[in-house]
Design a protein around this motif. Structure first.
Motif, PDB file in Angstrom:
ATOM      1  N   PRO A 197       0.829  -1.208   0.000  1.00 41.21           N
ATOM      2  CA  PRO A 197       0.000   0.000   0.000  1.00 41.21           C
ATOM      3  C   PRO A 197       0.861   1.255   0.000  1.00 41.21           C
ATOM      4  N   LYS A 198       0.365   2.276  -0.675  1.00 42.99           N
ATOM      5  CA  LYS A 198       1.077   3.547  -0.694  1.00 42.99           C
ATOM      6  C   LYS A 198       0.934   4.233   0.653  1.00 42.99           C
ATOM      7  N   GLY A 199       2.052   4.622   1.242  1.00 43.70           N
ATOM      8  CA  GLY A 199       2.042   5.219   2.565  1.00 43.70           C
ATOM      9  C   GLY A 199       1.830   6.719   2.535  1.00 43.70           C
ATOM     10  N   PRO A 200       1.998   7.367   3.701  1.00 44.44           N
ATOM     11  CA  PRO A 200       1.649   8.789   3.836  1.00 44.44           C
ATOM     12  C   PRO A 200       2.692   9.760   3.300  1.00 44.44           C
ATOM     13  N   GLY A 201       3.862   9.287   2.906  1.00 49.45           N
ATOM     14  CA  GLY A 201       4.907  10.174   2.420  1.00 49.45           C
ATOM     15  C   GLY A 201       6.099  10.204   3.356  1.00 49.45           C
ATOM     16  N   TYR A 202       7.124  10.990   3.001  1.00 49.28           N
ATOM     17  CA  TYR A 202       8.360  10.977   3.794  1.00 49.28           C
ATOM     18  C   TYR A 202       9.095  12.306   3.652  1.00 49.28           C
ATOM     19  N   TYR A 203       9.882  12.605   4.675  1.00 46.55           N
ATOM     20  CA  TYR A 203      10.784  13.742   4.640  1.00 46.55           C
ATOM     21  C   TYR A 203      12.138  13.287   4.100  1.00 46.55           C
ATOM     22  N   ALA A 204      12.707  14.067   3.208  1.00 48.12           N
ATOM     23  CA  ALA A 204      14.017  13.756   2.633  1.00 48.12           C
ATOM     24  C   ALA A 204      15.097  14.480   3.435  1.00 48.12           C
ATOM     25  N   LEU A 205      15.876  13.725   4.194  1.00 47.02           N
ATOM     26  CA  LEU A 205      16.976  14.303   4.965  1.00 47.02           C
ATOM     27  C   LEU A 205      18.224  14.312   4.094  1.00 47.02           C
ATOM     28  N   ARG A 218      33.336   8.621   0.076  1.00 47.28           N
ATOM     29  CA  ARG A 218      32.509   9.827   0.238  1.00 47.28           C
ATOM     30  C   ARG A 218      31.824  10.197  -1.076  1.00 47.28           C
ATOM     31  N   LEU A 219      32.591  10.311  -2.152  1.00 47.81           N
ATOM     32  CA  LEU A 219      32.011  10.728  -3.419  1.00 47.81           C
ATOM     33  C   LEU A 219      31.239   9.604  -4.102  1.00 47.81           C
ATOM     34  N   GLY A 220      31.676   8.367  -3.918  1.00 50.95           N
ATOM     35  CA  GLY A 220      30.976   7.239  -4.526  1.00 50.95           C
ATOM     36  C   GLY A 220      29.690   6.885  -3.816  1.00 50.95           C
ATOM     37  N   SER A 221      29.678   6.995  -2.486  1.00 49.24           N
ATOM     38  CA  SER A 221      28.482   6.712  -1.673  1.00 49.24           C
ATOM     39  C   SER A 221      27.663   5.560  -2.248  1.00 49.24           C
ATOM     40  N   PRO A 222      28.182   4.319  -2.193  1.00 53.94           N
ATOM     41  CA  PRO A 222      27.501   3.204  -2.860  1.00 53.94           C
ATOM     42  C   PRO A 222      26.055   2.978  -2.418  1.00 53.94           C
ATOM     43  N   VAL A 223      25.749   3.209  -1.133  1.00 62.21           N
ATOM     44  CA  VAL A 223      24.359   3.096  -0.663  1.00 62.21           C
ATOM     45  C   VAL A 223      23.785   4.496  -0.599  1.00 62.21           C
ATOM     46  N   ASN A 224      22.739   4.734  -1.358  1.00 60.05           N
ATOM     47  CA  ASN A 224      22.196   6.087  -1.462  1.00 60.05           C
ATOM     48  C   ASN A 224      21.361   6.479  -0.252  1.00 60.05           C
ATOM     49  N   PHE A 225      20.584   5.542   0.303  1.00 60.29           N
ATOM     50  CA  PHE A 225      19.717   5.939   1.409  1.00 60.29           C
ATOM     51  C   PHE A 225      19.400   4.766   2.325  1.00 60.29           C
ATOM     52  N   MET A 226      18.900   5.119   3.524  1.00 56.93           N
ATOM     53  CA  MET A 226      18.181   4.218   4.419  1.00 56.93           C
ATOM     54  C   MET A 226      16.976   4.980   4.942  1.00 56.93           C
ATOM     55  N   ARG A 227      15.952   4.250   5.314  1.00 60.38           N
ATOM     56  CA  ARG A 227      14.720   4.884   5.789  1.00 60.38           C
ATOM     57  C   ARG A 227      14.519   4.613   7.286  1.00 60.38           C
ATOM     58  N   ARG A 228      13.936   5.560   7.978  1.00 62.44           N
ATOM     59  CA  ARG A 228      13.585   5.404   9.388  1.00 62.44           C
ATOM     60  C   ARG A 228      12.152   5.881   9.615  1.00 62.44           C
ATOM     61  N   LYS A 229      11.541   5.397  10.728  1.00 63.28           N
ATOM     62  CA  LYS A 229      10.200   5.853  11.112  1.00 63.28           C
ATOM     63  C   LYS A 229      10.240   6.284  12.576  1.00 63.28           C
ATOM     64  N   LEU A 230       9.639   7.432  12.859  1.00 57.48           N
ATOM     65  CA  LEU A 230       9.721   7.978  14.213  1.00 57.48           C
ATOM     66  C   LEU A 230       8.820   7.228  15.182  1.00 57.48           C
ATOM     67  N   ASP A 254       5.969   9.490  11.473  1.00 53.82           N
ATOM     68  CA  ASP A 254       6.543  10.115  10.277  1.00 53.82           C
ATOM     69  C   ASP A 254       7.697   9.269   9.743  1.00 53.82           C
ATOM     70  N   LYS A 255       7.821   9.262   8.429  1.00 54.39           N
ATOM     71  CA  LYS A 255       8.968   8.605   7.807  1.00 54.39           C
ATOM     72  C   LYS A 255       9.995   9.653   7.393  1.00 54.39           C
ATOM     73  N   VAL A 256      11.264   9.303   7.590  1.00 53.77           N
ATOM     74  CA  VAL A 256      12.348  10.127   7.083  1.00 53.77           C
ATOM     75  C   VAL A 256      13.283   9.225   6.291  1.00 53.77           C
ATOM     76  N   VAL A 257      13.813   9.735   5.196  1.00 54.76           N
ATOM     77  CA  VAL A 257      14.757   8.985   4.372  1.00 54.76           C
ATOM     78  C   VAL A 257      16.108   9.691   4.440  1.00 54.76           C
ATOM     79  N   LEU A 258      17.118   8.954   4.864  1.00 55.48           N
ATOM     80  CA  LEU A 258      18.461   9.485   5.060  1.00 55.48           C
ATOM     81  C   LEU A 258      19.251   9.328   3.759  1.00 55.48           C
ATOM     82  N   PHE A 259      19.414  10.413   3.021  1.00 57.17           N
ATOM     83  CA  PHE A 259      20.125  10.360   1.747  1.00 57.17           C
ATOM     84  C   PHE A 259      21.619  10.602   1.986  1.00 57.17           C
ATOM     85  N   TYR A 260      22.358   9.498   2.081  1.00 57.45           N
ATOM     86  CA  TYR A 260      23.777   9.580   2.433  1.00 57.45           C
ATOM     87  C   TYR A 260      24.589  10.309   1.368  1.00 57.45           C
ATOM     88  N   LEU A 261      24.292  10.063   0.105  1.00 56.05           N
ATOM     89  CA  LEU A 261      25.048  10.703  -0.955  1.00 56.05           C
ATOM     90  C   LEU A 261      24.903  12.219  -0.864  1.00 56.05           C
TER      91      LEU A 261
END
Length: 416
Positions: free
Chosen positions: A49-57, A300-312, A327-334
């Motif tokens: 199911p489509k969820g409520p959305g997320y904040y892009a960190l 640092r520049l290659g950042s092979p894993v782009n993100f991980m997600r967390r929920k508060l 709330d969902k937040v997505v941690l954009f490492y790159l």
């Protein structure tokens, strides 16, 4: 809630991840310039199911704080590796500690960490040098023009991970194929042409890897060997052992993450050294002294894993933004690894950059990559072996993986 207004791109659109890297980096620049993290609708994936959305960190400070406060920013509520909440059938294959919170996460990490004995780690670190030398032997025999990713970058982490687990060489190709599918993202080379069916292929590949490790574990219970599967199936830490499903999920995590991410770091490394000849010359002037710093800058520049997600897990204010429980937040490492508030001239490749507090292996906290030490060793040894023995090797144009999760290179010709 900060909705997108002046932004003309969507991080949830698969086509955003097919854009050239420069365009995606410009998008991150615009997101970092906002006063508060931007909010996006979740992707429509069909299998959940489509969820409520997320904040892009996208700011370094946000990702550090979210990573340190794992009790507030949870990994286990719907999964860390997917923006949408994963359905229950995923847990059989992907219910590893990367998608768990304490106390289950701490229990699994404790059992696994005790199986990684100093003697075992020392043995496999020594094997890295031997394996890298053999790979360069083969490269020199094959000659210029081959695919650097499949012939060099992928071979080292694949061999080390498989040897560590006790997987026979005859199965290397099998593991490589199915790990590519699992992390294939939207890429039709790995997940097929049917846009609505990639999840079926991913689950099939996970099932194939599960069968492989369960067969191996059954054999090791009666005939232990000097490998990680033997250590895990015989481990008894304060009366605790891994269940069959826990062992399978950990195995899939290790062979997929340990293979894919290091392979991409090595590939990014050769490409960066090719397009920045001044930094290459600086590195080769003092290879032993400068290679460790170069590896950190490549990650640092290659950042092979782009993100991980967390929920508060509860209401929380972070760096001036108020978040609510659930709330969902997505941690954009790159994006964080290009934050100009932390990295001066962030798009410059600088092998002497110091300090270099990148989050290429995740942020600080309980989910920091437990394989970071081995990954650094593999990247260092492979690049060192190449630059000593094939000093003129150059990377061609990369064929990039179409994925939101992995910043990957599928193929890249090399010349020397």
């Amino acid at each position: 809630m900060i909705r997108m207004t002046a932004i003309d791109f969507d991080l949830s659109d698969p086509q955003f991840w097919a854009r050239p890297p420069e365009e995606r980096e410009t998008a991150y620049d615009r997101l970092r310039a906002l006063e508060h993290p931007a909010f996006f609708d979740e992707p429509d994936v069909g299998y959940a199911p489509k969820g409520p959305g997320y904040y892009a960190l996208v700011k370094h400070a946000d990702i550090l704080e979210a990573s340190r406060n794992a009790d507030i920013f949870a990994s286990g509520r719907g999964g860390a590796t997917s923006i949408v909440d994963t359905p229950p059938e995923f847990a059989e294959y992907f219910g590893s500690m990367i998608n768990m919170d304490d106390p289950r996460h701490a229990r699994l990490r404790r059992i696994v960490s005790r199986a990684f004995t100093p003697k075992m780690i020392k043995q496999f670190e020594a094997d890295v040098q031997t394996a890298a030398a053999a790979i360069v032997d083969d490269l020199l025999a094959k000659g210029s023009g081959c695919d650097f990713v499949t012939e060099v970058a992928a071979r080292l982490p694949l061999k080390i991970i498989c040897d560590m687990m006790g997987i026979a060489e005859e199965h290397y190709g099998f593991v490589f194929e199915h790990s590519n599918v699992i992390l294939g993202g939207f890429d039709t080379e790995y997940v097929g042409e049917e846009a609505d069916k990639p999840i079926d292929r991913i689950l099939r590949s996970a099932g194939e890897l599960q069968h492989l490790v369960q067969d191996l574990a059954a054999h090791r219970r009666s005939a232990p060997a000097n490998d990680l599967v033997s250590a895990l199936v015989t481990a008894n830490i304060d009366g605790e052992q891994l269940t069959s499903d826990e062992l399978s999920s950990f195995f899939i995590l290790l062979v997929v993450a340990g293979n894919e991410t290091t392979r991409n770091a090595i590939s990014h490394g050769l490409r960066l050294l090719t397009v920045h000849p001044d930094q290459r010359a600086l590195l080769t002037e003092d290879l032993d002294g400068r290679l460790p710093g170069a590896v950190e800058e490549i990650v640092r520049l290659g950042s092979p894993v782009n993100f991980m997600r967390r929920k508060l897990t509860r209401d929380h204010e972070m760096n001036g933004t108020r978040y609510r429980e659930g709330d969902k937040v997505v941690l954009f490492y790159l994006a964080a690894n290009r934050d100009p508030e932390v990295f001066p001239d962030p798009y410059r490749f600088d092998i002497a950059r110091s300090p270099n507090p990148h989050v290429g292996y995740g942020g600080p906290g309980p989910h920091f990559c437990m394989g970071a030490h081995l990954a650094r060793r593999e990247i260092t040894v492979m690049l060192g072996e190449l630059l000593r023995r094939v000093p003129d090797i150059q990377a061609g144009q990369p064929d990039r993986l179409h994925s939101a999760f992995i910043n990957g290179i599928k193929h890249m010709e090399c010349a020397f």
